[in-house]
Scaffold this active site. Structure first.
Site, mmCIF file in Angstrom:
data_model
loop_
_atom_site.group_PDB
_atom_site.id
_atom_site.type_symbol
_atom_site.label_atom_id
_atom_site.label_comp_id
_atom_site.label_asym_id
_atom_site.label_seq_id
_atom_site.Cartn_x
_atom_site.Cartn_y
_atom_site.Cartn_z
ATOM 1 N N TYR A 86 13.772 68.340 -2.074
ATOM 2 C CA TYR A 86 15.217 68.276 -1.869
ATOM 3 C C TYR A 86 15.695 66.845 -2.132
ATOM 4 O O TYR A 86 15.421 65.926 -1.341
ATOM 5 C CB TYR A 86 15.596 68.679 -0.446
ATOM 6 C CG TYR A 86 15.480 70.152 -0.125
ATOM 7 C CD1 TYR A 86 15.274 71.106 -1.120
ATOM 8 C CD2 TYR A 86 15.577 70.597 1.187
ATOM 9 C CE1 TYR A 86 15.174 72.449 -0.816
ATOM 10 C CE2 TYR A 86 15.483 71.949 1.504
ATOM 11 C CZ TYR A 86 15.272 72.862 0.493
ATOM 12 O OH TYR A 86 15.163 74.189 0.810
ATOM 13 N N PHE A 138 20.116 81.691 1.151
ATOM 14 C CA PHE A 138 21.283 82.287 0.507
ATOM 15 C C PHE A 138 21.917 83.327 1.441
ATOM 16 O O PHE A 138 22.141 84.483 1.066
ATOM 17 C CB PHE A 138 20.926 82.935 -0.829
ATOM 18 C CG PHE A 138 20.353 82.003 -1.857
ATOM 19 C CD1 PHE A 138 20.491 80.624 -1.732
ATOM 20 C CD2 PHE A 138 19.664 82.479 -2.945
ATOM 21 C CE1 PHE A 138 19.963 79.757 -2.674
ATOM 22 C CE2 PHE A 138 19.121 81.621 -3.892
ATOM 23 C CZ PHE A 138 19.267 80.253 -3.759
ATOM 24 N N PRO A 139 22.222 82.935 2.697
ATOM 25 C CA PRO A 139 22.707 83.905 3.681
ATOM 26 C C PRO A 139 24.104 84.437 3.383
ATOM 27 O O PRO A 139 24.535 85.395 4.024
ATOM 28 C CB PRO A 139 22.700 83.112 4.991
ATOM 29 C CG PRO A 139 22.908 81.697 4.555
ATOM 30 C CD PRO A 139 22.146 81.580 3.264
ATOM 31 N N LEU A 140 24.780 83.831 2.418
ATOM 32 C CA LEU A 140 26.103 84.316 2.009
ATOM 33 C C LEU A 140 26.071 84.871 0.590
ATOM 34 O O LEU A 140 27.109 85.212 0.028
ATOM 35 C CB LEU A 140 27.131 83.178 2.101
ATOM 36 C CG LEU A 140 27.194 82.459 3.460
ATOM 37 C CD1 LEU A 140 28.192 81.324 3.408
ATOM 38 C CD2 LEU A 140 27.531 83.437 4.573
ATOM 39 N N GLY A 141 24.858 84.999 0.012
ATOM 40 C CA GLY A 141 24.741 85.458 -1.371
ATOM 41 C C GLY A 141 25.308 84.422 -2.328
ATOM 42 O O GLY A 141 25.611 83.286 -1.956
ATOM 43 N N GLY A 142 25.407 84.813 -3.593
ATOM 44 C CA GLY A 142 26.215 84.078 -4.548
ATOM 45 C C GLY A 142 25.795 82.688 -4.946
ATOM 46 O O GLY A 142 26.595 81.953 -5.522
ATOM 47 N N PRO A 197 24.478 82.648 -10.586
ATOM 48 C CA PRO A 197 25.163 83.719 -11.322
ATOM 49 C C PRO A 197 24.347 85.013 -11.265
ATOM 50 O O PRO A 197 23.131 84.999 -11.383
ATOM 51 C CB PRO A 197 25.226 83.172 -12.757
ATOM 52 C CG PRO A 197 25.151 81.692 -12.611
ATOM 53 C CD PRO A 197 24.259 81.444 -11.422
#
Length: 297
Positions: free
Chosen positions: A54, A209-213, A216
């Protein structure tokens, strides 16, 4: 500000932690990055997710400076990839046993500790991400052998897995897995069976990615009208609805939302206080789940 707690690696921790992946956005404002992590601890964060790759070591350096021994924070890191500064993607696979060992040593050095509390072995088997080729196609058993050896040597406290399949998790259970980090959200619930297996085995489920997106092709939580309707009715943001849904969905979920913004950090920490009635839960549970199997690179 109180948040619910859960068992993790022999500890009781707040179910809302902090993910350090976005700290690199503050690369030129190091003091601000340190202050942000300090604020997270002040707000009750007691588990932080990081990795040597990171920000090419920046996140670990900030955590080393910001988190003090008396804070009693569980710092979770990961191996299985390494920085690739000159490449099209900033990461490349590092799956071979000797690379896993070297990555553990790198994390020990950059975090300034002699033992890593939890290390996640990031496999390339499921969800969005890189897929292995050539000598990066490595058998899980060979990887677990070096991870357990590192644990026996006292360099690792506990072992987790990431981007793993349910069959891989079953194979790994005898090694004593404490957490699984897979892509998972309200809008992408491919791993429901694995979440249940983790709950039954006392393993923490730590969705990234707990909110997705994030890439692409991935479904986005913010594209869902039902999420916006719930957010409006409760006076919170769609992101807070998505995070709160994860907490309500299963008791072994631990959140590690990341941010480089102080206000966003406080909003994330507040999700532990959001409650849903039965009708709201039903409306959110009815949101269509779409696959997160999106190869990258």
């Amino acid at each position: 500000m109180s948040t619910p707690t859960a068992s993790f690696a022999g500890r009781t921790v707040s179910r809302v932690g902090y993910g350090a992946a976005q700290l690199d956005r503050l690369h030129d404002r190091r003091d601000e990055a340190v202050a942000l992590v300090r604020r997270a601890v002040e707000l009750g964060v007691d588990h932080v997710d990081t990795a040597e790759f990171y920000g090419f070591g920046f996140a670990n350096a900030v955590i080393r400076e910001a988190v003090r021994p008396e804070d009693d924070v569980v710092v979770v890191t990961k191996v299985g990839a390494e920085p690739n500064p000159g490449g099209r993607l900033p990461l490349r696979m590092a799956q071979r046993p000797e690379q896993l060992r070297a990555s553990v040593e790198d994390n020990l050095r950059s975090l300034g500790v002699d033992r890593l509390a939890v290390v996640n072995l990031r496999r390339p088997d499921s969800g969005p991400g890189l897929r292995p080729q050539g000598d990066q196609v490595v058998d899980l058993d060979d990887q677990l052998a070096v991870m357990t050896a590192l644990r026996d040597e006292g360099k690792i406290g506990a072992i987790g897995l990431g981007s793993v399949t349910i069959d891989g998790l079953r194979r790994a259970l005898p090694a004593g897995i404490v957490c699984v980090q897979n892509a998972y959200s309200l809008v992408s619930r491919d791993d429901e069976d694995m979440l249940r297996l983790c709950a039954a085995e006392g393993i923490a489920w730590v969705p990234f990615f707990p909110l997705g997106g994030a890439f692409p092709g991935l479904p986005k939580l913010t594209d869902e009208p039902a999420v916006h309707a719930v957010a409006e009715s409760l006076g919170v943001t769609p992101a807070q609805v998505g995070l709160a849904w994860l907490l309500h969905h299963a008791p072994n979920v631990l959140l590690i939302p990341g941010t480089a913004d102080f206000a966003h950090l406080e909003a994330n920490m507040a999700v532990g206080n959001i409650t849903f009635d039965d009708a709201t839960r039903a409306a959110l549970d009815a949101v269509e789940s779409r696959s997160s199997e999106v190869p990258i690179g």
